[in-house]
Write a protein that holds these residues in place. Structure first.
Motif, PDB file in Angstrom:
ATOM      1  N   ASP A 143       0.843  -1.209   0.000  1.00  0.00           N
ATOM      2  CA  ASP A 143       0.000   0.000   0.000  1.00  0.00           C
ATOM      3  C   ASP A 143       0.874   1.254   0.000  1.00  0.00           C
ATOM      4  OD1 ASP A 143      -2.334  -1.456   0.032  1.00  0.00           O
ATOM      5  OD2 ASP A 143      -2.580  -1.358   2.209  1.00  0.00           O
ATOM      6  N   GLU A 144       1.920   1.227   0.827  1.00  0.00           N
ATOM      7  CA  GLU A 144       2.839   2.361   0.913  1.00  0.00           C
ATOM      8  C   GLU A 144       3.545   2.590  -0.418  1.00  0.00           C
ATOM      9  OE1 GLU A 144       6.790   3.580   3.565  1.00  0.00           O
ATOM     10  OE2 GLU A 144       5.613   1.817   4.105  1.00  0.00           O
ATOM     11  N   ALA A 145       3.997   1.511  -1.050  1.00  0.00           N
ATOM     12  CA  ALA A 145       4.691   1.614  -2.337  1.00  0.00           C
ATOM     13  C   ALA A 145       3.769   2.162  -3.410  1.00  0.00           C
ATOM     14  CB  ALA A 145       5.233   0.248  -2.747  1.00  0.00           C
ATOM     15  N   LEU A 146       2.541   1.656  -3.433  1.00  0.00           N
ATOM     16  CA  LEU A 146       1.590   2.088  -4.459  1.00  0.00           C
ATOM     17  C   LEU A 146       1.250   3.564  -4.300  1.00  0.00           C
ATOM     18  CD1 LEU A 146       0.045   0.874  -6.833  1.00  0.00           C
ATOM     19  CD2 LEU A 146      -1.856   0.419  -5.282  1.00  0.00           C
ATOM     20  N   ALA A 147       1.053   4.007  -3.061  1.00  0.00           N
ATOM     21  CA  ALA A 147       0.742   5.415  -2.824  1.00  0.00           C
ATOM     22  C   ALA A 147       1.905   6.316  -3.237  1.00  0.00           C
ATOM     23  CB  ALA A 147       0.403   5.629  -1.345  1.00  0.00           C
TER      24      ALA A 147
END
Length: 396
Positions: free
Chosen positions: A188-192
Protein backbone atom coordinates in the motif's frame (compact mmCIF):
# COMPACT_ATOMS: atom_id res chain seq x y z
CA UNK A 1 25.61 29.01 -1.80
CA UNK A 2 26.21 26.70 1.18
CA UNK A 3 27.07 23.04 0.73
CA UNK A 4 23.77 21.90 2.29
CA UNK A 5 21.75 24.21 0.01
CA UNK A 6 23.67 22.98 -3.03
CA UNK A 7 23.00 19.38 -2.05
CA UNK A 8 19.27 20.06 -1.60
CA UNK A 9 19.09 21.87 -4.94
CA UNK A 10 20.88 19.03 -6.74
CA UNK A 11 18.58 16.50 -5.11
CA UNK A 12 15.49 18.47 -6.15
CA UNK A 13 16.85 18.71 -9.72
CA UNK A 14 17.42 14.96 -9.77
CA UNK A 15 13.86 14.22 -8.63
CA UNK A 16 12.44 16.57 -11.27
CA UNK A 17 14.53 14.96 -14.02
CA UNK A 18 13.46 11.49 -12.92
CA UNK A 19 9.84 12.55 -13.24
CA UNK A 20 10.48 13.81 -16.79
CA UNK A 21 12.32 10.59 -17.68
CA UNK A 22 9.50 8.46 -16.31
CA UNK A 23 6.68 10.40 -17.95
CA UNK A 24 8.29 11.31 -21.29
CA UNK A 25 11.07 8.77 -21.89
CA UNK A 26 10.64 8.77 -25.66
CA UNK A 27 11.15 12.54 -25.74
CA UNK A 28 14.11 12.48 -23.35
CA UNK A 29 16.16 9.58 -24.71
CA UNK A 30 17.35 11.04 -28.06
CA UNK A 31 18.26 14.31 -26.35
CA UNK A 32 20.26 12.47 -23.72
CA UNK A 33 22.02 10.37 -26.35
CA UNK A 34 23.00 13.57 -28.10
CA UNK A 35 24.67 14.84 -24.94
CA UNK A 36 26.69 11.71 -24.10
CA UNK A 37 29.72 12.94 -26.07
CA UNK A 38 29.39 16.58 -24.99
CA UNK A 39 32.56 18.61 -24.57
CA UNK A 40 31.86 18.99 -20.86
CA UNK A 41 32.57 15.57 -19.27
CA UNK A 42 30.17 16.31 -16.41
CA UNK A 43 27.33 16.78 -18.90
CA UNK A 44 28.34 13.65 -20.78
CA UNK A 45 28.38 11.47 -17.68
CA UNK A 46 25.03 12.86 -16.48
CA UNK A 47 23.56 12.08 -19.92
CA UNK A 48 24.84 8.49 -19.72
CA UNK A 49 23.10 8.04 -16.39
CA UNK A 50 19.86 9.57 -17.69
CA UNK A 51 19.85 7.41 -20.81
CA UNK A 52 20.55 4.34 -18.69
CA UNK A 53 17.59 5.25 -16.46
CA UNK A 54 15.31 5.13 -19.53
CA UNK A 55 16.80 2.10 -21.28
CA UNK A 56 16.90 0.03 -18.09
CA UNK A 57 13.12 0.18 -17.84
CA UNK A 58 12.74 -0.74 -21.49
CA UNK A 59 14.96 -3.78 -21.02
CA UNK A 60 17.65 -2.30 -23.26
CA UNK A 61 20.32 -1.32 -20.73
CA UNK A 62 22.90 -3.52 -22.44
CA UNK A 63 22.91 -1.07 -25.38
CA UNK A 64 24.62 1.43 -23.13
CA UNK A 65 27.17 -0.85 -21.45
CA UNK A 66 30.13 0.51 -23.45
CA UNK A 67 29.27 4.16 -22.75
CA UNK A 68 28.63 3.35 -19.08
CA UNK A 69 32.00 1.64 -18.65
CA UNK A 70 33.81 4.45 -20.50
CA UNK A 71 32.13 7.10 -18.36
CA UNK A 72 33.11 5.15 -15.24
CA UNK A 73 36.71 4.89 -16.42
CA UNK A 74 36.84 8.63 -17.16
CA UNK A 75 35.35 9.54 -13.79
CA UNK A 76 37.89 7.34 -12.00
CA UNK A 77 40.82 8.82 -13.92
CA UNK A 78 39.64 12.34 -13.09
CA UNK A 79 39.12 11.38 -9.42
CA UNK A 80 35.45 12.31 -9.68
CA UNK A 81 34.64 9.60 -7.17
CA UNK A 82 31.06 10.66 -6.41
CA UNK A 83 30.20 10.30 -10.12
CA UNK A 84 32.20 7.08 -10.36
CA UNK A 85 30.14 5.70 -7.48
CA UNK A 86 26.86 6.50 -9.27
CA UNK A 87 28.08 4.97 -12.53
CA UNK A 88 29.35 1.85 -10.77
CA UNK A 89 25.98 1.46 -9.05
CA UNK A 90 24.24 1.58 -12.44
CA UNK A 91 26.69 -0.94 -13.86
CA UNK A 92 25.89 -3.21 -10.92
CA UNK A 93 22.20 -3.11 -11.83
CA UNK A 94 23.03 -4.03 -15.43
CA UNK A 95 25.05 -7.06 -14.26
CA UNK A 96 22.37 -8.07 -11.77
CA UNK A 97 19.56 -8.03 -14.33
CA UNK A 98 21.51 -10.43 -16.53
CA UNK A 99 22.27 -12.76 -13.62
CA UNK A 100 25.97 -11.85 -13.38
CA UNK A 101 25.75 -11.65 -9.60
CA UNK A 102 29.47 -11.68 -8.83
CA UNK A 103 30.11 -8.73 -11.16
CA UNK A 104 27.11 -6.93 -9.66
CA UNK A 105 28.48 -7.48 -6.15
CA UNK A 106 31.89 -6.15 -7.20
CA UNK A 107 30.33 -3.04 -8.77
CA UNK A 108 28.24 -2.28 -5.69
CA UNK A 109 31.25 -2.85 -3.43
CA UNK A 110 33.10 -0.22 -5.46
CA UNK A 111 30.17 2.15 -5.05
CA UNK A 112 30.33 1.77 -1.27
CA UNK A 113 34.09 2.41 -1.38
CA UNK A 114 33.74 5.64 -3.38
CA UNK A 115 30.45 7.13 -2.23
CA UNK A 116 29.71 9.07 0.93
CA UNK A 117 28.08 6.72 3.41
CA UNK A 118 24.81 8.69 3.52
CA UNK A 119 24.63 9.34 -0.23
CA UNK A 120 21.97 8.20 -2.65
CA UNK A 121 24.48 6.04 -4.57
CA UNK A 122 25.48 4.19 -1.39
CA UNK A 123 21.81 3.70 -0.58
CA UNK A 124 21.10 2.22 -4.03
CA UNK A 125 24.15 -0.04 -3.75
CA UNK A 126 22.87 -1.39 -0.43
CA UNK A 127 19.49 -2.04 -2.05
CA UNK A 128 21.40 -3.94 -4.75
CA UNK A 129 23.06 -6.06 -2.07
CA UNK A 130 19.57 -6.68 -0.68
CA UNK A 131 18.62 -8.15 -4.06
CA UNK A 132 21.66 -10.42 -3.98
CA UNK A 133 20.64 -11.68 -0.54
CA UNK A 134 17.15 -12.38 -1.92
CA UNK A 135 18.66 -14.19 -4.90
CA UNK A 136 20.51 -16.45 -2.44
CA UNK A 137 17.28 -17.12 -0.55
CA UNK A 138 18.57 -15.19 2.48
CA UNK A 139 15.40 -13.18 3.01
CA UNK A 140 16.02 -12.23 6.64
CA UNK A 141 19.47 -10.78 5.94
CA UNK A 142 18.11 -9.01 2.88
CA UNK A 143 15.55 -7.31 5.12
CA UNK A 144 18.28 -6.21 7.52
CA UNK A 145 20.39 -4.81 4.69
CA UNK A 146 17.35 -2.88 3.48
CA UNK A 147 16.85 -1.41 6.96
CA UNK A 148 20.49 -0.33 6.94
CA UNK A 149 20.11 1.27 3.51
CA UNK A 150 17.19 3.39 4.72
CA UNK A 151 18.89 4.27 8.01
CA UNK A 152 22.07 5.53 6.32
CA UNK A 153 20.21 7.60 3.72
CA UNK A 154 19.22 10.70 5.66
CA UNK A 155 17.37 12.40 2.77
CA UNK A 156 15.00 9.47 2.30
CA UNK A 157 11.84 11.46 3.09
CA UNK A 158 12.44 13.85 0.16
CA UNK A 159 13.09 11.07 -2.38
CA UNK A 160 9.76 9.65 -3.64
CA UNK A 161 11.42 7.30 -6.11
CA UNK A 162 13.38 5.58 -3.35
CA UNK A 163 10.39 5.69 -1.01
CA UNK A 164 8.49 3.43 -3.41
CA UNK A 165 11.58 1.29 -4.05
CA UNK A 166 12.12 0.68 -0.33
CA UNK A 167 8.51 -0.27 0.26
CA UNK A 168 8.52 -2.73 -2.65
CA UNK A 169 11.68 -4.43 -1.45
CA UNK A 170 10.43 -4.55 2.12
CA UNK A 171 7.24 -6.22 0.89
CA UNK A 172 9.31 -8.93 -0.83
CA UNK A 173 11.14 -9.69 2.41
CA UNK A 174 7.96 -9.64 4.52
CA UNK A 175 6.10 -11.95 2.14
CA UNK A 176 8.94 -14.47 2.28
CA UNK A 177 9.53 -14.33 6.03
CA UNK A 178 6.11 -13.52 7.53
CA UNK A 179 3.58 -14.38 4.86
CA UNK A 180 1.48 -12.52 2.27
CA UNK A 181 -0.67 -10.56 4.72
CA UNK A 182 2.38 -9.01 6.34
CA UNK A 183 3.50 -7.63 2.97
CA UNK A 184 0.25 -5.82 2.13
CA UNK A 185 0.82 -2.62 4.18
CA UNK A 186 4.24 -2.14 2.56
CA UNK A 187 2.64 -2.61 -0.87
CA UNK A 188 0.00 0.00 0.00
CA UNK A 189 2.84 2.36 0.91
CA UNK A 190 4.69 1.61 -2.34
CA UNK A 191 1.59 2.09 -4.46
CA UNK A 192 0.74 5.41 -2.82
CA UNK A 193 4.30 6.71 -3.25
CA UNK A 194 4.48 5.57 -6.87
CA UNK A 195 1.15 7.13 -7.81
CA UNK A 196 1.94 10.39 -6.01
CA UNK A 197 4.88 11.11 -8.30
CA UNK A 198 3.87 9.25 -11.47
CA UNK A 199 6.27 6.30 -11.23
CA UNK A 200 4.16 3.97 -13.32
CA UNK A 201 6.74 1.18 -13.34
CA UNK A 202 6.56 0.89 -9.56
CA UNK A 203 2.76 1.04 -9.69
CA UNK A 204 2.93 -1.98 -11.99
CA UNK A 205 5.44 -3.71 -9.72
CA UNK A 206 3.31 -3.18 -6.62
CA UNK A 207 0.36 -4.69 -8.49
CA UNK A 208 2.44 -7.74 -9.44
CA UNK A 209 3.50 -8.29 -5.82
CA UNK A 210 -0.15 -8.05 -4.77
CA UNK A 211 -0.83 -10.81 -7.27
CA UNK A 212 1.87 -12.96 -5.67
CA UNK A 213 0.36 -12.30 -2.25
CA UNK A 214 -3.05 -13.38 -3.54
CA UNK A 215 -1.47 -16.53 -5.00
CA UNK A 216 0.21 -17.33 -1.69
CA UNK A 217 -3.13 -16.81 0.09
CA UNK A 218 -4.81 -19.32 -2.24
CA UNK A 219 -6.93 -16.80 -4.18
CA UNK A 220 -6.03 -17.88 -7.70
CA UNK A 221 -8.70 -15.80 -9.45
CA UNK A 222 -7.58 -12.58 -7.73
CA UNK A 223 -3.94 -13.41 -8.37
CA UNK A 224 -4.59 -13.93 -12.09
CA UNK A 225 -6.53 -10.68 -12.36
CA UNK A 226 -3.73 -8.75 -10.67
CA UNK A 227 -1.08 -10.43 -12.84
CA UNK A 228 -2.94 -9.34 -15.97
CA UNK A 229 -3.38 -5.84 -14.58
CA UNK A 230 0.35 -5.64 -13.80
CA UNK A 231 1.21 -6.79 -17.32
CA UNK A 232 -1.05 -4.15 -18.87
CA UNK A 233 0.43 -1.40 -16.67
CA UNK A 234 3.97 -2.51 -17.46
CA UNK A 235 3.26 -2.70 -21.18
CA UNK A 236 1.90 0.85 -21.22
CA UNK A 237 5.12 2.25 -19.75
CA UNK A 238 7.47 -0.11 -21.62
CA UNK A 239 8.68 -1.91 -18.49
CA UNK A 240 9.57 -5.19 -20.19
CA UNK A 241 11.25 -6.82 -17.18
CA UNK A 242 7.97 -6.57 -15.27
CA UNK A 243 5.94 -7.70 -18.27
CA UNK A 244 7.98 -10.92 -18.26
CA UNK A 245 7.42 -11.46 -14.54
CA UNK A 246 3.67 -10.82 -14.90
CA UNK A 247 3.47 -13.31 -17.79
CA UNK A 248 5.40 -15.87 -15.75
CA UNK A 249 2.93 -15.50 -12.88
CA UNK A 250 0.04 -15.97 -15.30
CA UNK A 251 1.68 -19.12 -16.64
CA UNK A 252 2.00 -20.43 -13.08
CA UNK A 253 -1.67 -19.73 -12.30
CA UNK A 254 -3.08 -21.30 -15.48
CA UNK A 255 -2.94 -24.63 -17.28
CA UNK A 256 -3.07 -25.83 -20.86
CA UNK A 257 -2.75 -23.58 -23.89
CA UNK A 258 -3.22 -20.34 -21.93
CA UNK A 259 -0.33 -21.22 -19.63
CA UNK A 260 1.86 -22.30 -22.56
CA UNK A 261 1.23 -19.02 -24.37
CA UNK A 262 2.07 -16.97 -21.28
CA UNK A 263 5.22 -18.98 -20.52
CA UNK A 264 6.38 -18.76 -24.14
CA UNK A 265 5.86 -14.99 -24.19
CA UNK A 266 7.74 -14.68 -20.89
CA UNK A 267 10.64 -16.68 -22.32
CA UNK A 268 10.83 -14.50 -25.43
CA UNK A 269 10.99 -11.36 -23.30
CA UNK A 270 13.54 -12.94 -20.93
CA UNK A 271 15.81 -13.80 -23.84
CA UNK A 272 15.53 -10.27 -25.22
CA UNK A 273 16.36 -8.92 -21.77
CA UNK A 274 19.27 -11.38 -21.39
CA UNK A 275 17.87 -12.22 -17.93
CA UNK A 276 19.06 -15.69 -16.94
CA UNK A 277 16.83 -15.90 -13.87
CA UNK A 278 13.71 -15.11 -15.90
CA UNK A 279 14.75 -17.53 -18.63
CA UNK A 280 15.24 -20.27 -16.03
CA UNK A 281 11.77 -19.66 -14.59
CA UNK A 282 10.11 -19.71 -18.02
CA UNK A 283 11.93 -22.89 -19.09
CA UNK A 284 10.94 -24.55 -15.83
CA UNK A 285 7.25 -23.79 -16.30
CA UNK A 286 7.34 -24.88 -19.95
CA UNK A 287 8.94 -28.18 -18.85
CA UNK A 288 6.07 -28.78 -16.40
CA UNK A 289 3.36 -27.89 -18.89
CA UNK A 290 4.77 -30.03 -21.70
CA UNK A 291 5.25 -32.98 -19.40
CA UNK A 292 1.58 -32.68 -18.40
CA UNK A 293 0.65 -32.86 -22.10
CA UNK A 294 2.82 -35.93 -22.66
CA UNK A 295 5.39 -34.05 -24.78
CA UNK A 296 8.38 -35.57 -23.04
CA UNK A 297 11.03 -34.52 -25.58
CA UNK A 298 10.29 -30.79 -25.38
CA UNK A 299 9.78 -31.12 -21.63
CA UNK A 300 13.25 -32.65 -21.24
CA UNK A 301 14.78 -29.86 -23.36
CA UNK A 302 13.26 -27.11 -21.25
CA UNK A 303 14.23 -28.87 -18.02
CA UNK A 304 17.83 -29.09 -19.24
CA UNK A 305 17.85 -25.42 -20.20
CA UNK A 306 16.61 -24.50 -16.75
CA UNK A 307 19.29 -26.61 -15.05
CA UNK A 308 22.06 -25.05 -17.14
CA UNK A 309 20.86 -21.50 -16.44
CA UNK A 310 20.49 -22.15 -12.69
CA UNK A 311 23.99 -23.63 -12.60
CA UNK A 312 25.35 -20.37 -14.04
CA UNK A 313 23.32 -18.38 -11.50
CA UNK A 314 24.72 -20.45 -8.63
CA UNK A 315 27.95 -18.48 -8.15
CA UNK A 316 29.48 -20.46 -5.24
CA UNK A 317 31.81 -17.55 -4.41
CA UNK A 318 28.95 -15.06 -3.93
CA UNK A 319 28.07 -15.88 -0.27
CA UNK A 320 31.66 -15.22 0.81
CA UNK A 321 31.70 -11.94 -1.12
CA UNK A 322 28.50 -10.82 0.58
CA UNK A 323 29.90 -11.82 3.95
CA UNK A 324 32.94 -9.64 3.29
CA UNK A 325 30.61 -6.69 2.72
CA UNK A 326 29.01 -7.10 6.12
CA UNK A 327 29.77 -3.43 6.78
CA UNK A 328 26.09 -2.69 6.28
CA UNK A 329 25.32 -4.72 9.41
CA UNK A 330 27.43 -2.35 11.51
CA UNK A 331 26.46 0.66 13.60
CA UNK A 332 23.63 2.83 12.33
CA UNK A 333 24.11 6.58 12.07
CA UNK A 334 23.17 7.98 15.47
CA UNK A 335 20.52 10.34 14.14
CA UNK A 336 18.90 7.75 11.91
CA UNK A 337 18.80 4.67 14.11
CA UNK A 338 15.83 5.52 16.37
CA UNK A 339 13.54 6.46 13.47
CA UNK A 340 14.54 3.35 11.53
CA UNK A 341 13.88 1.12 14.53
CA UNK A 342 10.50 2.75 15.17
CA UNK A 343 9.52 2.37 11.51
CA UNK A 344 10.49 -1.29 11.68
CA UNK A 345 8.35 -1.79 14.79
CA UNK A 346 5.38 -0.08 13.14
CA UNK A 347 5.71 -2.27 10.06
CA UNK A 348 5.95 -5.43 12.12
CA UNK A 349 2.86 -4.36 14.06
CA UNK A 350 1.03 -3.79 10.77
CA UNK A 351 2.06 -7.21 9.54
CA UNK A 352 0.89 -8.97 12.68
CA UNK A 353 -2.38 -7.01 12.69
CA UNK A 354 -3.03 -7.94 9.05
CA UNK A 355 -2.43 -11.60 9.89
CA UNK A 356 -4.81 -11.38 12.86
CA UNK A 357 -7.51 -9.75 10.73
CA UNK A 358 -7.12 -12.49 8.12
CA UNK A 359 -7.49 -15.12 10.84
CA UNK A 360 -10.66 -13.47 12.20
CA UNK A 361 -12.16 -13.31 8.70
CA UNK A 362 -11.46 -17.02 8.22
CA UNK A 363 -13.12 -18.21 11.43
CA UNK A 364 -15.83 -20.81 10.69
CA UNK A 365 -19.46 -19.75 10.98
CA UNK A 366 -20.73 -20.27 14.50
CA UNK A 367 -17.31 -20.13 16.13
CA UNK A 368 -17.62 -16.42 16.84
CA UNK A 369 -20.60 -14.11 17.14
CA UNK A 370 -21.03 -12.24 13.79
CA UNK A 371 -21.42 -8.89 15.54
CA UNK A 372 -18.26 -9.51 17.55
CA UNK A 373 -16.40 -10.59 14.41
CA UNK A 374 -17.49 -7.43 12.59
CA UNK A 375 -16.43 -5.22 15.50
CA UNK A 376 -13.02 -6.92 15.69
CA UNK A 377 -12.46 -6.31 11.99
CA UNK A 378 -13.55 -2.65 12.25
CA UNK A 379 -11.14 -2.15 15.14
CA UNK A 380 -8.32 -3.83 13.21
CA UNK A 381 -8.99 -1.57 10.23
CA UNK A 382 -8.91 1.56 12.39
CA UNK A 383 -5.62 0.54 14.03
CA UNK A 384 -4.10 -0.37 10.65
CA UNK A 385 -5.05 3.09 9.36
CA UNK A 386 -3.45 4.78 12.37
CA UNK A 387 -0.23 2.78 11.97
CA UNK A 388 -0.07 3.61 8.27
CA UNK A 389 -0.59 7.29 9.07
CA UNK A 390 2.33 7.10 11.48
CA UNK A 391 4.56 5.55 8.81
CA UNK A 392 3.57 8.17 6.25
CA UNK A 393 4.26 11.01 8.71
CA UNK A 394 7.70 9.57 9.48
CA UNK A 395 8.48 9.51 5.74
CA UNK A 396 7.22 13.05 5.08
Amino acid sequence: MSSSKTTKRNQADQVRWERVLMRRPGWALPRLRGLIHAADPLVGRAAVQGAFFVLERWGRAAELQGELQQALSDAKSQRALAEAAELSEALGRLHYQRGDYVQACQAWAQTLDWAADDSRAACLARIGLTHLCYAQGDWARGGRVLDQAEAHYRRFAADPYLHAKFALNRAVSLRATQGPQAALPALDEALAAARAVGHRDYEAEATLHRGRCARDSGDTAEALQLARQAQALAQRCGYRWLQAHALLLQAELQEGDAALAAAGAALSLAEALQSRSLQAGAHGRLAELMQAQGEFGPSWYHAQQRQQLEAVLGHPELPAMLEALIRFDGELPEAAAPGSELAGLLRRALGELSGLAQHVRGLPAGEVNPATQAELLRTATRVQHLLQQGLHQMAS
